[in-house]
Design a protein around this motif. Sequence first.
Motif, PDB file in Angstrom:
ATOM      1  N   CYS A  41       0.850  -1.184   0.000  1.00  0.00           N
ATOM      2  CA  CYS A  41       0.000   0.000   0.000  1.00  0.00           C
ATOM      3  C   CYS A  41       0.888   1.236   0.000  1.00  0.00           C
ATOM      4  CB  CYS A  41      -0.905  -0.010   1.236  1.00  0.00           C
ATOM      5  SG  CYS A  41      -2.148   1.312   1.258  1.00  0.00           S
ATOM      6  N   CYS A  48      -4.715  -0.994  10.503  1.00  0.00           N
ATOM      7  CA  CYS A  48      -5.049  -1.741   9.288  1.00  0.00           C
ATOM      8  C   CYS A  48      -5.199  -3.217   9.636  1.00  0.00           C
ATOM      9  CB  CYS A  48      -3.957  -1.563   8.229  1.00  0.00           C
ATOM     10  SG  CYS A  48      -4.273  -2.484   6.709  1.00  0.00           S
ATOM     11  N   SER A  52      -1.370  -3.708   5.869  1.00  0.00           N
ATOM     12  CA  SER A  52      -0.839  -3.210   4.599  1.00  0.00           C
ATOM     13  C   SER A  52       0.113  -2.042   4.843  1.00  0.00           C
ATOM     14  CB  SER A  52      -1.980  -2.748   3.694  1.00  0.00           C
ATOM     15  OG  SER A  52      -2.835  -3.821   3.390  1.00  0.00           O
ATOM     16  N   GLY A  89      -4.083  -4.392   0.908  1.00  0.00           N
ATOM     17  CA  GLY A  89      -3.309  -3.412   0.190  1.00  0.00           C
ATOM     18  C   GLY A  89      -4.144  -2.353  -0.541  1.00  0.00           C
ATOM     19  N   GLU A  90      -3.430  -1.637  -1.372  1.00  0.00           N
ATOM     20  CA  GLU A  90      -4.070  -0.698  -2.288  1.00  0.00           C
ATOM     21  C   GLU A  90      -4.087  -1.330  -3.668  1.00  0.00           C
ATOM     22  OE1 GLU A  90      -5.768   1.697  -4.606  1.00  0.00           O
ATOM     23  OE2 GLU A  90      -5.828   2.111  -2.438  1.00  0.00           O
ATOM     24  N   THR A 115     -10.413   1.076  -2.481  1.00  0.00           N
ATOM     25  CA  THR A 115      -9.247   1.929  -2.723  1.00  0.00           C
ATOM     26  C   THR A 115      -9.223   3.103  -1.764  1.00  0.00           C
ATOM     27  OG1 THR A 115      -8.138   3.312  -4.384  1.00  0.00           O
ATOM     28  CG2 THR A 115     -10.534   3.238  -4.467  1.00  0.00           C
ATOM     29  N   ASN A 116      -8.032   3.664  -1.564  1.00  0.00           N
ATOM     30  CA  ASN A 116      -7.959   4.909  -0.805  1.00  0.00           C
ATOM     31  C   ASN A 116      -8.051   6.131  -1.730  1.00  0.00           C
ATOM     32  OD1 ASN A 116      -5.264   5.283  -1.833  1.00  0.00           O
ATOM     33  ND2 ASN A 116      -4.429   4.133  -0.114  1.00  0.00           N
TER      34      ASN A 116
END
Length: 313
Positions: A41, A48, A52, A89-90, A115-116
């Motif tokens: 990420c 988290c 990540s 993760g991303e 997603t971020n």
Amino acid sequence: MKDTLHPQKFQDPATTANGETRATVALSNPQTLWFNTGTLCNIECANCYILSSPTNDALVYISRAEVEAYLDQLEARNWGVREIGFTGGEPFMNPEMIGMAEAALMRGYEVLILTNAMLPMMRPRMREGLARLNAAYPDKLTLRVSLDHWSKALHDEERGAGSFDKTLKGMDWLRDQGIAMAVAARTVWGEREDSARAQFAALFADRSYAIDASDPGALVLFPEMDESVDVPEITTGCWDILGKSPDSVMCASSRMVVKRKGAARPVVLACTLLAYDEAFEMGETLEEAEREVALNHPHCAKFCVLGGASCSA
């Protein structure tokens, strides 16, 4: 001070610490197949659940070819899945993210990407790919953005200074492209749900985001997952006591595919929340993953049965 988890709980997949029969959940209505795209990420959050970070590659990047192999299995096993989900993760750290989403969309599935909405998603190649897929497959693609709190201060407390503004910049781009959005937030600050939803609604209205804050599927408020907190084990008798059905629990409707670092092939897990617990690893194939899941983890009780949460849209 937090309670210490009872040392005899969640040890035997068949029996609770009190000797009662542990509840199990059958894959009764498969709706979502998740793919973990990798645990890398661009940021490292304070809490988290999957740890990540920019350095954690315990789950490595999965490929489009590997995703397609499982989509083939879905059709062969006639699961009737509606949705393919991608988490990390991303996910936009994975260079094949657009290709993996396209593979699922081409077969008629709805696609949900968590997603971020920060820099990995905003790279030109990813933006071009998202715009192209959204145009080619209207009403099939949704991005669920991690916006932990409606306030900049508390979101940045979790994700780092400046992250709130970067996420809103990404959401503004998604809005302008007409790409459907949902939001995932946290309840760690003890805010009342009605108050949190009202504040998010005001933010969404201010920025013209087409997100219904009153809809639990559009604004998902996740409870915190602390494995050290003592929670009750779920027995077969709990369903009637709680007035719930096993069909309402997440593992009745979903599975997740991951690829562990150093592994030759991906494996299927019972749950999106337990990526590192080998007891919830079901095998390499979807056929193996069709067996029942024993609710033998604190997250099963606190997050899924008692909290009633779901990772799906």
